[in-house]
Design an enzyme around this catalytic site. Structure first.
Site, mmCIF file in Angstrom:
data_model
loop_
_atom_site.group_PDB
_atom_site.id
_atom_site.type_symbol
_atom_site.label_atom_id
_atom_site.label_comp_id
_atom_site.label_asym_id
_atom_site.label_seq_id
_atom_site.Cartn_x
_atom_site.Cartn_y
_atom_site.Cartn_z
ATOM 1 N N HIS A 1 -15.813 3.427 -14.471
ATOM 2 C CA HIS A 1 -15.530 2.560 -13.330
ATOM 3 C C HIS A 1 -16.734 1.671 -13.008
ATOM 4 O O HIS A 1 -16.686 0.856 -12.095
ATOM 5 C CB HIS A 1 -15.177 3.448 -12.125
ATOM 6 C CG HIS A 1 -14.626 2.727 -10.944
ATOM 7 N ND1 HIS A 1 -15.318 2.607 -9.760
ATOM 8 C CD2 HIS A 1 -13.458 2.081 -10.746
ATOM 9 C CE1 HIS A 1 -14.602 1.935 -8.885
ATOM 10 N NE2 HIS A 1 -13.466 1.596 -9.456
ATOM 11 N N TYR B 1 -12.142 -10.095 -1.785
ATOM 12 C CA TYR B 1 -12.844 -8.811 -1.668
ATOM 13 C C TYR B 1 -14.310 -9.064 -1.324
ATOM 14 O O TYR B 1 -14.986 -9.828 -2.011
ATOM 15 C CB TYR B 1 -12.801 -8.032 -2.990
ATOM 16 C CG TYR B 1 -11.489 -7.378 -3.331
ATOM 17 C CD1 TYR B 1 -10.271 -7.890 -2.875
ATOM 18 C CD2 TYR B 1 -11.442 -6.253 -4.146
ATOM 19 C CE1 TYR B 1 -9.061 -7.290 -3.212
ATOM 20 C CE2 TYR B 1 -10.239 -5.648 -4.495
ATOM 21 C CZ TYR B 1 -9.060 -6.175 -4.025
ATOM 22 O OH TYR B 1 -7.872 -5.585 -4.365
ATOM 23 N N ASN C 1 0.835 -1.218 0.000
ATOM 24 C CA ASN C 1 0.000 0.000 0.000
ATOM 25 C C ASN C 1 0.862 1.257 0.000
ATOM 26 O O ASN C 1 0.597 2.220 -0.726
ATOM 27 C CB ASN C 1 -0.912 0.025 1.223
ATOM 28 C CG ASN C 1 -2.073 -0.939 1.133
ATOM 29 O OD1 ASN C 1 -2.347 -1.485 0.067
ATOM 30 N ND2 ASN C 1 -2.754 -1.148 2.238
ATOM 31 N N ARG D 1 -5.468 2.143 -13.590
ATOM 32 C CA ARG D 1 -4.058 2.164 -13.190
ATOM 33 C C ARG D 1 -3.536 0.789 -12.789
ATOM 34 O O ARG D 1 -4.157 0.083 -12.007
ATOM 35 C CB ARG D 1 -3.845 3.159 -12.045
ATOM 36 C CG ARG D 1 -2.369 3.361 -11.719
ATOM 37 C CD ARG D 1 -2.159 4.328 -10.600
ATOM 38 N NE ARG D 1 -2.387 5.698 -11.013
ATOM 39 C CZ ARG D 1 -3.359 6.483 -10.521
ATOM 40 N NH1 ARG D 1 -4.181 6.013 -9.614
ATOM 41 N NH2 ARG D 1 -3.491 7.719 -10.938
ATOM 42 N N ARG E 1 -13.739 2.247 4.996
ATOM 43 C CA ARG E 1 -12.527 1.452 5.163
ATOM 44 C C ARG E 1 -11.253 2.276 5.096
ATOM 45 O O ARG E 1 -10.337 2.090 5.877
ATOM 46 C CB ARG E 1 -12.473 0.368 4.078
ATOM 47 C CG ARG E 1 -11.363 -0.644 4.286
ATOM 48 C CD ARG E 1 -11.088 -1.447 3.034
ATOM 49 N NE ARG E 1 -10.324 -0.700 2.056
ATOM 50 C CZ ARG E 1 -10.513 -0.772 0.739
ATOM 51 N NH1 ARG E 1 -11.464 -1.522 0.263
ATOM 52 N NH2 ARG E 1 -9.769 -0.058 -0.088
ATOM 53 N N ARG F 1 -10.951 -3.899 -14.116
ATOM 54 C CA ARG F 1 -9.862 -4.807 -13.731
ATOM 55 C C ARG F 1 -10.390 -6.234 -13.844
ATOM 56 O O ARG F 1 -11.345 -6.594 -13.155
ATOM 57 C CB ARG F 1 -9.388 -4.544 -12.300
ATOM 58 C CG ARG F 1 -8.899 -3.127 -12.044
ATOM 59 C CD ARG F 1 -8.253 -3.017 -10.664
ATOM 60 N NE ARG F 1 -8.107 -1.635 -10.236
ATOM 61 C CZ ARG F 1 -7.145 -0.813 -10.642
ATOM 62 N NH1 ARG F 1 -6.256 -1.238 -11.503
ATOM 63 N NH2 ARG F 1 -7.082 0.427 -10.201
ATOM 64 N N HIS G 1 -15.012 -4.162 0.610
ATOM 65 C CA HIS G 1 -14.980 -3.437 -0.659
ATOM 66 C C HIS G 1 -16.361 -2.996 -1.156
ATOM 67 O O HIS G 1 -16.460 -2.084 -1.969
ATOM 68 C CB HIS G 1 -14.298 -4.318 -1.720
ATOM 69 C CG HIS G 1 -13.945 -3.615 -2.975
ATOM 70 N ND1 HIS G 1 -14.656 -3.766 -4.143
ATOM 71 C CD2 HIS G 1 -12.947 -2.731 -3.259
ATOM 72 C CE1 HIS G 1 -14.115 -3.016 -5.090
ATOM 73 N NE2 HIS G 1 -13.074 -2.386 -4.581
#
Length: 678
Positions: free
Chosen positions: A426, A459, A43, A396, A560, A366, A588
């Site tokens: 997204h 997730y 992270n 990204r 979170r 993704r 998530h």
């Protein structure tokens, strides 16, 4: 941001510190604690690749345009990170490694390799490592030396009779050799684990046989992950991104992380030769890239790992009936990773073969490198279906994977639509059109997370499969919009009455829903808002929550990561509480619950309340109309709000306050798993 808001970057660092706390929790099995060390380190690397470049760019703006708050920001970040790195070292050396030693696992850390291991380590070096070592003498280089992003290096000081000291850099080739070497002593039954770094340092005299090794220090350089696209998109965007990806790991240096103790003269020589003048200088420990520590080779021992929770398959789709037949009758929801992702895979697998399916629409942000879903879409196209896929090339770190898949799908005859200038798509959505009884029936799939069967194992997300006519018709409207590849014009009339879509009606709809709770509270009716997000930044929505708090609306947030809202402040946010949950699964899913005078409105979706989500992305949030699913989601959120084991309360000083209670031990992820298993 001012006194009404936490700083987003300091808030994120607070979250990452919470991750590190999990590594310090003795109730967590040792291997899992090492994984949290790895997550913390990974992270932080991403933070220096993504956020710090932006802050460095702002720093270069004329000083007169910067607030005093911003001028203090980079030093504040540096101070916070320095304290956390100290905690990280202490957790490993004082807590985790001593406990591993009790299990006969000896990690050689911050000390010389013992004499009885020297021969075996040297043999390993010559047999497996030496061929990848490529030393570079700094003084011999007339041009600047460029070190690739996040690659581990050793700076070596060398001496030779009657000559000046030389400096050299030696690579640590973790792309080819495991970061850890282990040797099991059959007599003592002890496993010794040695860092590759130390094995190379042990053998420096062999690498530099013409010199004496004076000293050695580890370091690494973190570089910006930004791609230089400018959003013009003249020509082939895919080709532009391919070219930029080749440069990414050689971009602007944002952090120089080095082992303390390097003499200043040597340090400044290195900074000059490696063009690190503008990078953050961060003294660290002896070892960097501790994200590798999740791969430490521990022996098989169930006590070192979490209890296995197999993904649940009960209460999902029947095996013999078509998934479309089931969804036509009733909405289905899948809660990953508690429940199996197979119904989602099946949705696309059936669509690929079903002779009644005529069209499929899908968005990629993704996806897995070996995505079963995309292979199904390729089969669908080859089977004569019309398949259209929107590929977000600006996701990204997933750009290369998305480019590869776009090429494969295009070759199979799938219609590919690429990124929209100035926006990222997204949204996690899919639509299937099927011929049934001489009419076209629509089936939609809405998700809070990516269509990725790999991340679905860790997730916590929620996927809705529905044939609700209002939802799927509006879903078609959005897929009709994508091929134009233009941002919506300002004041675009909202075409969505059910879906909440950023750039159209998402922010305004949430503001309206909060206003309805404010009106109810002012009328003396119980008013409540419960929201679960990854990140909360947008000041427009935060100010509306402050207004609701002052009106008496009870607001409970589960956030979170980034949280810019300051809770518990009199006359501002006294009716707002915020908790964070960090456990074996990554929280998530985004869920929004509004009391609505006793008839709750529940939404889910892809959107956090971030500036990017509101102004620079296309996100989709969707209402839950099935009453049983709605009640189940409310129940799951209530369980999470009652968590005392893995949840912390965020206070007005941005501190993570434990909620642990000796009399009441509630671990929400465990309870949710048992509930869904029930």
């Amino acid at each position: 941001m001012g006194n009404s808001f936490f700083d987003r970057d300091i808030s994120w660092l607070s979250f990452n510190h919470r991750v590190l706390h999990e590594a310090n929790d003795e109730s967590v099995p040792l291997l899992e604690r090492l994984k949290f060390v790895s997550i913390y380190s990974s992270n932080l690397d991403e933070f220096y690749r993504v956020r710090i470049p932006m802050l460095l760019s702002l720093q270069r703006i004329s000083k007169k345009n910067l607030s005093a708050h911003f001028e203090d920001k980079l030093p504040q970040i540096e101070s916070v990170v320095k304290g956390q790195m100290k905690d990280l070292g202490s957790i490993l050396t004082d807590r985790i490694f001593p406990q591993l030693k009790k299990q006969n696992i000896h990690v050689i850390y911050e000390t010389s390799i013992p004499d009885y291991l020297v021969n075996v380590c040297t043999t390993f070096f010559f047999n497996h490592v030496a061929g990848y070592i490529q030393p570079v003498f700094i003084e011999d280089e007339t041009k600047e030396i460029t070190i690739e992003n996040n690659k581990l290096q050793i700076l070596v000081r060398l001496s030779k009779k009657n000559t000046e000291e030389k400096l050299a850099i030696v690579n640590i080739p973790t792309d080819y050799v495991s970061r850890f070497f282990y040797w099991d002593d059959s007599v003592s039954d002890i496993r010794h684990i040695i860092f590759l770094d130390d094995i190379i340092k042990l053998n420096l005299p062999y690498i530099f046989s013409d010199y004496s090794v004076t000293d050695s220090y580890s370091f690494k350089i973190t570089r910006s992950a930004a791609l230089d696209l400018h959003d013009e998109f003249e020509g082939d965007i895919a080709e532009k991104i391919r070219k930029e990806l080749k440069k990414r790991d050689w971009g602007l240096a944002t952090r120089f992380l080095y082992q303390p103790g390097i003499p200043l003269r040597v340090l400044y020589t290195l900074i000059s030769k490696l063009s690190l003048t503008n990078a953050n200088m961060v003294p660290g420990g002896i070892y960097h890239n501790l994200k590798d520590i999740a791969t430490i080779p521990l022996p098989e021992n169930p006590s070192l790992r979490n209890e296995v929770w197999n993904p649940l398959t009960q209460n999902l789709t029947p095996s013999t009936e078509s998934i479309f037949t089931v969804v036509a009758q009733k909405d289905i929801i899948v809660h990953t990773p508690y429940q199996s992702y197979l119904p989602v895979i099946r949705f696309f697998n059936e669509a690929a073969l079903d002779t009644q399916v005529i069209e499929i629409y899908f968005t990629i942000y993704r996806v897995a490198k070996d995505s079963m879903i995309l292979n199904s879409l390729i089969s669908a196209a080859k089977n004569g279906k019309k398949v259209t896929v929107f590929v977000e090339l600006k996701a990204r770190f997933d750009e290369a994977n998305n480019l590869d898949w776009a090429s494969k799908m295009k070759e199979a005859g799938i219609r590919i639509i690429y990124s929209i200038p100035g926006l990222k798509v997204h949204a996690k959505i899919a639509l299937v059109k099927r011929n049934e009884d001489n009419r076209v029936k629509y089936y939609g799939l809405f998700s809070t997370g990516n269509f990725n069967e790999n991340t679905a194992t860790v997730y916590t997300d929620h996927i809705l499969l529905t044939a609700h006519p209002d939802l799927v018709r509006e879903l078609e409207l959005l897929f009709i919009f994508f091929p134009f590849r233009v941002p919506p014009q300002k004041n675009t009339p909202a075409k969505f009455d059910h879906l909440l879509v950023s750039q159209f009606n998402l922010q305004s709809s949430f503001l309206q829903l909060i206003d309805q709770e404010i009106i109810a509270a002012k009328e003396g009716i119980a008013a409540r808002i419960t929201i679960k997000l990854n990140s909360l930044e947008d000041q427009v929505l935060i100010n509306k929550l402050y207004e609701a708090s002052n009106a008496g609306v009870q607001i409970q947030l589960i956030v979170r990561s980034i949280c810019c809202l300051i809770p518990g402040v009199i006359n501002m946010s006294e009716n707002i509480s915020i908790s964070r949950i960090v456990d074996r699964y990554l929280e998530h899913g985004r869920i929004f619950i509004f009391q609505n005078r006793g008839n709750p409105k529940v939404f889910m979706g892809s959107a956090d309340w971030m500036n990017r989500s509101m102004y620079y992305r296309i996100e989709v949030c969707f209402p839950i109309y099935d009453e049983s699913i709605k009640q189940q989601l409310i129940q799951l959120i209530d369980i999470q709000l009652s968590d005392t084991e893995k949840a912390v309360q965020l206070n007005s000083e941005l501190e993570n306050i434990t909620k642990k209670n000796e009399n009441t031990k509630i671990r929400s992820q465990q309870i949710i798993y048992q509930l869904l298993k029930g």
